[in-house]
Motif scaffolding. Structure first.
Motif, PDB file in Angstrom:
ATOM      1  N   ILE A 126       4.230  -2.351  -1.744  1.00 45.80           N
ATOM      2  CA  ILE A 126       3.556  -2.301  -3.042  1.00 45.80           C
ATOM      3  C   ILE A 126       2.150  -2.865  -2.974  1.00 45.80           C
ATOM      4  O   ILE A 126       1.194  -2.251  -3.469  1.00 45.80           O
ATOM      5  N   TRP A 127       2.009  -4.037  -2.374  1.00 50.72           N
ATOM      6  CA  TRP A 127       0.687  -4.657  -2.463  1.00 50.72           C
ATOM      7  C   TRP A 127      -0.352  -3.999  -1.548  1.00 50.72           C
ATOM      8  O   TRP A 127      -1.545  -4.270  -1.671  1.00 50.72           O
ATOM      9  N   THR A 128       0.086  -3.050  -0.708  1.00 54.73           N
ATOM     10  CA  THR A 128      -0.906  -2.287   0.055  1.00 54.73           C
ATOM     11  C   THR A 128      -1.646  -1.289  -0.841  1.00 54.73           C
ATOM     12  O   THR A 128      -2.685  -0.751  -0.440  1.00 54.73           O
ATOM     13  N   TYR A 129      -1.115  -1.044  -2.042  1.00 51.08           N
ATOM     14  CA  TYR A 129      -1.756  -0.105  -2.967  1.00 51.08           C
ATOM     15  C   TYR A 129      -2.664  -0.796  -3.987  1.00 51.08           C
ATOM     16  O   TYR A 129      -3.238  -0.134  -4.846  1.00 51.08           O
ATOM     17  N   PHE A 130      -2.820  -2.109  -3.881  1.00 52.76           N
ATOM     18  CA  PHE A 130      -3.676  -2.823  -4.833  1.00 52.76           C
ATOM     19  C   PHE A 130      -5.129  -2.341  -4.773  1.00 52.76           C
ATOM     20  O   PHE A 130      -5.825  -2.357  -5.785  1.00 52.76           O
ATOM     21  N   ASP A 131      -5.572  -1.939  -3.602  1.00 55.47           N
ATOM     22  CA  ASP A 131      -6.966  -1.511  -3.442  1.00 55.47           C
ATOM     23  C   ASP A 131      -7.082   0.003  -3.280  1.00 55.47           C
ATOM     24  O   ASP A 131      -8.133   0.498  -2.855  1.00 55.47           O
ATOM     25  N   ASN A 132      -6.027   0.730  -3.618  1.00 52.62           N
ATOM     26  CA  ASN A 132      -6.065   2.190  -3.482  1.00 52.62           C
ATOM     27  C   ASN A 132      -7.123   2.785  -4.401  1.00 52.62           C
ATOM     28  O   ASN A 132      -7.355   2.294  -5.509  1.00 52.62           O
ATOM     29  N   GLU A 133      -7.772   3.846  -3.953  1.00 54.09           N
ATOM     30  CA  GLU A 133      -8.838   4.470  -4.743  1.00 54.09           C
ATOM     31  C   GLU A 133      -8.302   5.200  -5.972  1.00 54.09           C
ATOM     32  O   GLU A 133      -9.055   5.486  -6.917  1.00 54.09           O
ATOM     33  N   ASP A 134      -7.009   5.493  -5.996  1.00 56.12           N
ATOM     34  CA  ASP A 134      -6.392   6.179  -7.131  1.00 56.12           C
ATOM     35  C   ASP A 134      -6.058   5.146  -8.219  1.00 56.12           C
ATOM     36  O   ASP A 134      -5.243   4.245  -8.011  1.00 56.12           O
ATOM     37  N   ASP A 135      -6.674   5.290  -9.390  1.00 55.62           N
ATOM     38  CA  ASP A 135      -6.467   4.330 -10.476  1.00 55.62           C
ATOM     39  C   ASP A 135      -4.995   4.210 -10.871  1.00 55.62           C
ATOM     40  O   ASP A 135      -4.491   3.103 -11.105  1.00 55.62           O
ATOM     41  N   ALA A 136      -4.317   5.355 -10.961  1.00 50.45           N
ATOM     42  CA  ALA A 136      -2.917   5.351 -11.388  1.00 50.45           C
ATOM     43  C   ALA A 136      -2.022   4.604 -10.400  1.00 50.45           C
ATOM     44  O   ALA A 136      -1.111   3.875 -10.800  1.00 50.45           O
ATOM     45  N   LEU A 137      -2.292   4.759  -9.090  1.00 51.38           N
ATOM     46  CA  LEU A 137      -1.486   4.067  -8.083  1.00 51.38           C
ATOM     47  C   LEU A 137      -1.751   2.566  -8.121  1.00 51.38           C
ATOM     48  O   LEU A 137      -0.821   1.757  -7.978  1.00 51.38           O
ATOM     49  N   ARG A 138      -3.012   2.174  -8.309  1.00 54.32           N
ATOM     50  CA  ARG A 138      -3.319   0.744  -8.426  1.00 54.32           C
ATOM     51  C   ARG A 138      -2.591   0.144  -9.632  1.00 54.32           C
ATOM     52  O   ARG A 138      -1.984  -0.928  -9.549  1.00 54.32           O
ATOM     53  N   SER A 139      -2.676   0.837 -10.744  1.00 53.70           N
ATOM     54  CA  SER A 139      -2.053   0.331 -11.967  1.00 53.70           C
ATOM     55  C   SER A 139      -0.549   0.150 -11.795  1.00 53.70           C
ATOM     56  O   SER A 139       0.014  -0.901 -12.128  1.00 53.70           O
ATOM     57  N   MET A 140       0.128   1.168 -11.235  1.00 55.98           N
ATOM     58  CA  MET A 140       1.577   1.090 -11.053  1.00 55.98           C
ATOM     59  C   MET A 140       1.960   0.050 -10.005  1.00 55.98           C
ATOM     60  O   MET A 140       3.018  -0.571 -10.102  1.00 55.98           O
ATOM     61  N   ALA A 141       1.102  -0.148  -9.011  1.00 55.04           N
ATOM     62  CA  ALA A 141       1.372  -1.171  -7.996  1.00 55.04           C
ATOM     63  C   ALA A 141       1.411  -2.554  -8.648  1.00 55.04           C
ATOM     64  O   ALA A 141       2.287  -3.380  -8.351  1.00 55.04           O
ATOM     65  N   PHE A 142       0.479  -2.816  -9.563  1.00 53.13           N
ATOM     66  CA  PHE A 142       0.472  -4.102 -10.261  1.00 53.13           C
ATOM     67  C   PHE A 142       1.696  -4.229 -11.166  1.00 53.13           C
ATOM     68  O   PHE A 142       2.289  -5.309 -11.268  1.00 53.13           O
ATOM     69  N   VAL A 143       2.075  -3.135 -11.823  1.00 55.31           N
ATOM     70  CA  VAL A 143       3.270  -3.155 -12.672  1.00 55.31           C
ATOM     71  C   VAL A 143       4.502  -3.525 -11.849  1.00 55.31           C
ATOM     72  O   VAL A 143       5.295  -4.399 -12.235  1.00 55.31           O
ATOM     73  N   LEU A 144       4.668  -2.880 -10.702  1.00 53.44           N
ATOM     74  CA  LEU A 144       5.837  -3.134  -9.851  1.00 53.44           C
ATOM     75  C   LEU A 144       5.838  -4.553  -9.300  1.00 53.44           C
ATOM     76  O   LEU A 144       6.888  -5.197  -9.227  1.00 53.44           O
ATOM     77  N   PHE A 145       4.667  -5.050  -8.919  1.00 55.99           N
ATOM     78  CA  PHE A 145       4.584  -6.413  -8.388  1.00 55.99           C
ATOM     79  C   PHE A 145       4.968  -7.415  -9.481  1.00 55.99           C
ATOM     80  O   PHE A 145       5.631  -8.420  -9.213  1.00 55.99           O
ATOM     81  N   GLY A 146       4.570  -7.124 -10.711  1.00 59.88           N
ATOM     82  CA  GLY A 146       4.952  -7.980 -11.823  1.00 59.88           C
ATOM     83  C   GLY A 146       6.445  -7.972 -12.083  1.00 59.88           C
ATOM     84  O   GLY A 146       7.051  -9.006 -12.374  1.00 59.88           O
ATOM     85  N   ILE A 147       7.059  -6.790 -11.961  1.00 57.81           N
ATOM     86  CA  ILE A 147       8.509  -6.689 -12.129  1.00 57.81           C
ATOM     87  C   ILE A 147       9.224  -7.508 -11.057  1.00 57.81           C
ATOM     88  O   ILE A 147      10.216  -8.207 -11.333  1.00 57.81           O
ATOM     89  N   LEU A 148       8.731  -7.441  -9.828  1.00 63.47           N
ATOM     90  CA  LEU A 148       9.328  -8.228  -8.745  1.00 63.47           C
ATOM     91  C   LEU A 148       9.181  -9.724  -9.013  1.00 63.47           C
ATOM     92  O   LEU A 148      10.081 -10.512  -8.699  1.00 63.47           O
TER      93      LEU A 148
END
Length: 245
Positions: A126-148
């Motif tokens: 998950i946290w490898t997508y924090f800096d992804n250029e795709d806004d939607a993937l970054r946003s969902m990565a933060f959501v998932l990290f928060g759930i964890l």
């Protein structure tokens, strides 16, 4: 005007595969149609389609698996879904996005002990997508990290704390993400993750900055964090050297 349907050119079998998978994905969103007697067969079909050579078919399969979450009553089914969805995090951006959405549904239905060893793989991925250029993937990565962060209680607490320590600077920087939605999700996740850093004296200041709906002032937050870290460093030096710094 509705957009034209997606077609898999020159591949009638592939087109049929896509159509049937899309149908199953939509069908599973209706609770009345997710009867237990059909569940095993549908899981098997969608799992097989998640390996399809065509990315659109894989995307539809993953979407269907996400729609199955609430219709899969047993935890073993949800664990099975999670394994497939974690694997899909290595796919194309479209498939990854679907997988992240589905994982958010699955994780909300599980407890820390239910996730097992998949916790490690999921957190690292998950946290490898924090800096992804795709806004939607970054946003969902933060959501998932928060759930964890919410899920983590005992077994994985030390491990997750190490992951937070590796990624907290990235989280801090993305509080100023150019995309407002990403920034908002990062804000919520940063607040959930901060306790894992063990900086108890700074927790109240963090809550003041990130709690509520007031406009975030990242510069002031960074100054407060830096001031606290410098203070803690000086205290450590005093203890180690026995002199006044």
């Amino acid at each position: 005007v509705d957009p034209p349907p997606l077609r898999l050119r020159g591949d009638p079998l592939g087109s049929l595969s896509f159509t049937s998978t899309a149908f199953l994905a939509q069908l599973m969103s209706d609770p009345m149609l997710r009867e237990k007697k059909f569940l095993k067969s549908v899981l098997s079909i969608l799992e097989e389609r998640s390996h399809d050579r065509n990315s659109i078919v894989r995307q539809m399969a993953v979407r269907g698996l996400g729609n199955l979450v609430y219709g899969a009553p047993e935890k073993k089914h949800k664990k099975f879904l999670m394994v497939i969805l974690i694997r899909a995090l290595n796919d194309t951006p479209e498939v990854i996005g679907e997988s992240m959405k589905a994982l958010a549904k699955v994780l909300k239905e599980l407890k820390e002990k239910d996730i097992g060893s998949s916790f490690r793989d999921l957190t690292q991925k998950i946290w490898t997508y924090f800096d992804n250029e795709d806004d939607a993937l970054r946003s969902m990565a933060f959501v998932l990290f928060g759930i964890l962060a919410r899920l983590t209680k005992r077994k994985w607490k030390t491990y997750f704390a190490d992951q937070v320590k590796q990624s907290w600077v990235t989280l801090l920087l993305h509080l100023q993400d150019p995309n407002p939605e990403v920034s908002m999700e990062c804000r919520a996740t940063f607040q959930l993750c901060f306790p894992f850093l063990g900086l108890k004296k700074l927790q109240s200041a963090i809550n003041e900055h990130l709690g509520g709906t007031a406009e975030l002032k990242p510069e002031e937050l960074q100054v407060d964090i830096c001031r606290h870290l410098v203070s803690e460093l000086l205290n450590c030096l005093r203890l180690l050297t026995g002199v006044v710094v």
